[in-house]
Design a protein around this motif. Sequence first.
Motif, PDB file in Angstrom:
ATOM      1  N   LEU A 160       0.812  -1.223   0.000  1.00  0.00           N
ATOM      2  CA  LEU A 160       0.000   0.000   0.000  1.00  0.00           C
ATOM      3  C   LEU A 160       0.839   1.264   0.000  1.00  0.00           C
ATOM      4  O   LEU A 160       0.404   2.308  -0.485  1.00  0.00           O
ATOM      5  N   SER A 161       2.046   1.164   0.599  1.00  0.00           N
ATOM      6  CA  SER A 161       2.776   2.397   0.897  1.00  0.00           C
ATOM      7  C   SER A 161       4.281   2.174   0.785  1.00  0.00           C
ATOM      8  O   SER A 161       4.776   1.084   1.099  1.00  0.00           O
ATOM      9  N   ALA A 162       4.987   3.200   0.326  1.00  0.00           N
ATOM     10  CA  ALA A 162       6.459   3.113   0.299  1.00  0.00           C
ATOM     11  C   ALA A 162       7.045   4.485   0.576  1.00  0.00           C
ATOM     12  O   ALA A 162       6.421   5.513   0.271  1.00  0.00           O
ATOM     13  N   THR A 163       8.214   4.461   1.203  1.00  0.00           N
ATOM     14  CA  THR A 163       8.951   5.705   1.450  1.00  0.00           C
ATOM     15  C   THR A 163      10.377   5.513   0.955  1.00  0.00           C
ATOM     16  O   THR A 163      11.005   4.496   1.276  1.00  0.00           O
ATOM     17  N   ALA A 227      10.441  16.894  -3.067  1.00  0.00           N
ATOM     18  CA  ALA A 227       9.599  15.873  -2.441  1.00  0.00           C
ATOM     19  C   ALA A 227       8.515  15.508  -3.434  1.00  0.00           C
ATOM     20  O   ALA A 227       7.928  16.383  -4.082  1.00  0.00           O
ATOM     21  N   ALA A 228       8.263  14.221  -3.585  1.00  0.00           N
ATOM     22  CA  ALA A 228       7.275  13.772  -4.572  1.00  0.00           C
ATOM     23  C   ALA A 228       6.347  12.736  -3.967  1.00  0.00           C
ATOM     24  O   ALA A 228       6.737  11.985  -3.074  1.00  0.00           O
ATOM     25  N   ILE A 229       5.125  12.737  -4.456  1.00  0.00           N
ATOM     26  CA  ILE A 229       4.152  11.697  -4.085  1.00  0.00           C
ATOM     27  C   ILE A 229       3.771  10.958  -5.359  1.00  0.00           C
ATOM     28  O   ILE A 229       3.404  11.584  -6.366  1.00  0.00           O
ATOM     29  N   LEU A 230       3.892   9.638  -5.318  1.00  0.00           N
ATOM     30  CA  LEU A 230       3.612   8.820  -6.496  1.00  0.00           C
ATOM     31  C   LEU A 230       2.390   7.942  -6.229  1.00  0.00           C
ATOM     32  O   LEU A 230       2.292   7.343  -5.150  1.00  0.00           O
ATOM     33  N   ARG A 231       1.485   7.881  -7.200  1.00  0.00           N
ATOM     34  CA  ARG A 231       0.420   6.872  -7.152  1.00  0.00           C
ATOM     35  C   ARG A 231       0.746   5.818  -8.193  1.00  0.00           C
ATOM     36  O   ARG A 231       0.940   6.134  -9.370  1.00  0.00           O
ATOM     37  N   GLY A 235      -2.460   1.022  -7.150  1.00  0.00           N
ATOM     38  CA  GLY A 235      -3.176   1.732  -6.085  1.00  0.00           C
ATOM     39  C   GLY A 235      -2.256   2.128  -4.939  1.00  0.00           C
ATOM     40  O   GLY A 235      -2.630   2.942  -4.084  1.00  0.00           O
ATOM     41  N   ALA A 236      -1.040   1.566  -4.886  1.00  0.00           N
ATOM     42  CA  ALA A 236      -0.092   1.922  -3.819  1.00  0.00           C
ATOM     43  C   ALA A 236       0.359   3.379  -3.964  1.00  0.00           C
ATOM     44  O   ALA A 236       0.366   3.930  -5.074  1.00  0.00           O
ATOM     45  N   LEU A 237       0.717   3.984  -2.821  1.00  0.00           N
ATOM     46  CA  LEU A 237       1.220   5.364  -2.810  1.00  0.00           C
ATOM     47  C   LEU A 237       2.642   5.366  -2.253  1.00  0.00           C
ATOM     48  O   LEU A 237       2.965   4.583  -1.359  1.00  0.00           O
ATOM     49  N   ALA A 238       3.467   6.275  -2.761  1.00  0.00           N
ATOM     50  CA  ALA A 238       4.838   6.380  -2.248  1.00  0.00           C
ATOM     51  C   ALA A 238       5.225   7.839  -2.076  1.00  0.00           C
ATOM     52  O   ALA A 238       4.769   8.698  -2.844  1.00  0.00           O
ATOM     53  N   THR A 239       6.043   8.093  -1.052  1.00  0.00           N
ATOM     54  CA  THR A 239       6.619   9.425  -0.899  1.00  0.00           C
ATOM     55  C   THR A 239       8.131   9.316  -1.070  1.00  0.00           C
ATOM     56  O   THR A 239       8.755   8.379  -0.571  1.00  0.00           O
ATOM     57  N   LEU A 240       8.686  10.275  -1.796  1.00  0.00           N
ATOM     58  CA  LEU A 240      10.133  10.285  -2.049  1.00  0.00           C
ATOM     59  C   LEU A 240      10.691  11.639  -1.636  1.00  0.00           C
ATOM     60  O   LEU A 240      10.117  12.679  -1.990  1.00  0.00           O
ATOM     61  N   SER A 241      11.810  11.606  -0.894  1.00  0.00           N
ATOM     62  CA  SER A 241      12.498  12.841  -0.504  1.00  0.00           C
ATOM     63  C   SER A 241      13.896  12.809  -1.058  1.00  0.00           C
ATOM     64  O   SER A 241      14.620  11.824  -0.837  1.00  0.00           O
ATOM     65  N   VAL A 242      14.287  13.850  -1.749  1.00  0.00           N
ATOM     66  CA  VAL A 242      15.661  13.916  -2.235  1.00  0.00           C
ATOM     67  C   VAL A 242      16.238  15.281  -1.886  1.00  0.00           C
ATOM     68  O   VAL A 242      15.549  16.301  -1.983  1.00  0.00           O
ATOM     69  N   SER A 266      25.382   1.078   7.852  1.00  0.00           N
ATOM     70  CA  SER A 266      24.405  -0.013   8.041  1.00  0.00           C
ATOM     71  C   SER A 266      23.046   0.553   8.424  1.00  0.00           C
ATOM     72  O   SER A 266      22.635   0.495   9.584  1.00  0.00           O
ATOM     73  N   ILE A 267      22.390   1.131   7.462  1.00  0.00           N
ATOM     74  CA  ILE A 267      21.095   1.757   7.707  1.00  0.00           C
ATOM     75  C   ILE A 267      20.152   1.396   6.560  1.00  0.00           C
ATOM     76  O   ILE A 267      20.548   0.741   5.607  1.00  0.00           O
ATOM     77  N   ASN A 268      18.911   1.860   6.681  1.00  0.00           N
ATOM     78  CA  ASN A 268      17.949   1.671   5.604  1.00  0.00           C
ATOM     79  C   ASN A 268      17.670   2.994   4.898  1.00  0.00           C
ATOM     80  O   ASN A 268      17.797   4.067   5.495  1.00  0.00           O
ATOM     81  N   SER A 269      17.233   2.881   3.665  1.00  0.00           N
ATOM     82  CA  SER A 269      16.857   4.088   2.920  1.00  0.00           C
ATOM     83  C   SER A 269      15.470   3.957   2.289  1.00  0.00           C
ATOM     84  O   SER A 269      14.894   4.961   1.881  1.00  0.00           O
ATOM     85  N   HIS A 270      14.951   2.724   2.205  1.00  0.00           N
ATOM     86  CA  HIS A 270      13.670   2.506   1.537  1.00  0.00           C
ATOM     87  C   HIS A 270      12.793   1.611   2.414  1.00  0.00           C
ATOM     88  O   HIS A 270      13.277   0.628   2.975  1.00  0.00           O
ATOM     89  N   TYR A 271      11.524   1.970   2.493  1.00  0.00           N
ATOM     90  CA  TYR A 271      10.582   1.258   3.369  1.00  0.00           C
ATOM     91  C   TYR A 271       9.332   0.934   2.558  1.00  0.00           C
ATOM     92  O   TYR A 271       8.698   1.832   1.999  1.00  0.00           O
ATOM     93  N   ILE A 272       8.976  -0.350   2.508  1.00  0.00           N
ATOM     94  CA  ILE A 272       7.822  -0.796   1.712  1.00  0.00           C
ATOM     95  C   ILE A 272       6.833  -1.441   2.688  1.00  0.00           C
ATOM     96  O   ILE A 272       7.216  -2.350   3.436  1.00  0.00           O
ATOM     97  N   SER A 273       5.589  -1.002   2.678  1.00  0.00           N
ATOM     98  CA  SER A 273       4.620  -1.525   3.648  1.00  0.00           C
ATOM     99  C   SER A 273       3.390  -2.077   2.956  1.00  0.00           C
ATOM    100  O   SER A 273       2.811  -1.431   2.073  1.00  0.00           O
ATOM    101  N   GLY A 274       2.996  -3.278   3.408  1.00  0.00           N
ATOM    102  CA  GLY A 274       1.800  -3.914   2.857  1.00  0.00           C
ATOM    103  C   GLY A 274       0.824  -4.278   3.954  1.00  0.00           C
ATOM    104  O   GLY A 274       1.092  -4.065   5.140  1.00  0.00           O
TER     105      GLY A 274
END
Length: 361
Positions: A160-163, A227-231, A235-242, A266-274
């Motif tokens: 549903l969602s990604a960052t 900053a962008a919002i993608l549909r 139907g999933a939505l994503a927000t991107l920050s650069v 050792s970190i994360n940069s992308h988060y995908i949620s279902g």
Amino acid sequence: MTPTPATPPSPTDRPAQRPRIAVIGAGAIGRMHIGHMAQRTDMTLAAVVEPTPAGRLWTESLAVPVFADHLAMLEAVRPDAAIVATPNATHVDVAIDCLRHGAAALVEKPVADTLDEARRLLAAEQEYGLPVLVGHHRRHNPILRRARDIVASGRLGTVLSATALATFLKPDSYFDMAWRRQAGGGPVLINLIHDIDLLRFLMGDIQSIQAFSANTARGFEVEDTAAAILRFKSGALATLSVSDATTAPWNWDLASGEAEHYPRQSINSHYISGTHGSLTLPQLEVWSYPGARGWHDPLTQERSALHRGDPYQEQLRHFRALVTGEENQPVCSVQDAMRTLEATLAVRTAALTGQLVSLAA
Ligand SMILES: NC(=O)c1ccc[n+]([C@@H]2O[C@H](COP(=O)([O-])OP(=O)(O)OC[C@H]3O[C@@H](n4cnc5c(N)ncnc54)[C@H](O)[C@@H]3O)[C@@H](O)[C@H]2O)c1
């Protein structure tokens, strides 16, 4: 080695096991490709093209012919394939010249700087019937391949969602070159395109985009932050920050450590949620409920083995296999790369106009 034909080969007349590959453009990424090719025994560096005397100095230690002009090289050397590592605006003309001379092409990203140009390359690809691979190298990273398997397995339920975070700092000297201070030379077209392609690889095609951009940090014509919002069509939505003006580690290059010239964090940069689980990248942590499901219940975290591997090497292996005919589906085709380009250009348009931008169906 198979003698190189004087006329373009048919798709069934592919070069033998050790194709002769030229590198066109001996700048930052071209040199990297040359370095990676030197580690392989299943391809030969046939020639290098570099128009600048300063760039050609670097090539002097290479025991291969060096040309100032790619047409002269194509005529004289007739390579089986070429890597097009030149500035964006030249990609399509140079790649079409390669195809005309019977050479398959690995074209660096972005495939072109406009959609019309990309369409021209698509038409040439169809006309000459030779493989063209676009250098969205992250798709060859085993981490991303594993992430795609996890998403496709259904473990996350419906996504549903990604960052996606792409926040980092470009040093002041980076902006010595004028084009990097001007519209089009900024982090949307240079950097965010990779994150858009990454999300498309995992989540499919994008339907529409809204965005803002700002130049608050440096005041140049080009944005330093967006900053962008993608549909997505799913139907999933994503927000991107650069932002290339932030003291921050949250970006794929540092997090994945896929290129040696960036220190690995050792970190994360992308988060995908279902609906049934979440996934972080590049750490490949899957979060889910082992029992009762709800925000009062504990989530567990499962970590997939991290599959380290050099995506640039894997991209070269795949390119060679396309050239010899051992594989026939480019991991990133011109058409696919064109959709990533379209979405990236749409972020810029949306930010400039303040309007929602719908992508082609
Ligand atoms: N996939 C990646 O990780 C990655 C990373 C960096 C750059 N890139 C892409 O690679 C391309 C090159 O970027 P770069 O950072 O290496 O740039 P660069 O400026 O360092 O190198 C480009 C080189 O091409 C040469 N050149 C210019 N016109 C030419 C022509 N007609 N024929 C042959 N050589 C020519 C230039 O003299 C220069 O040496 C860009 O499209 C960029 O987006 C991809």
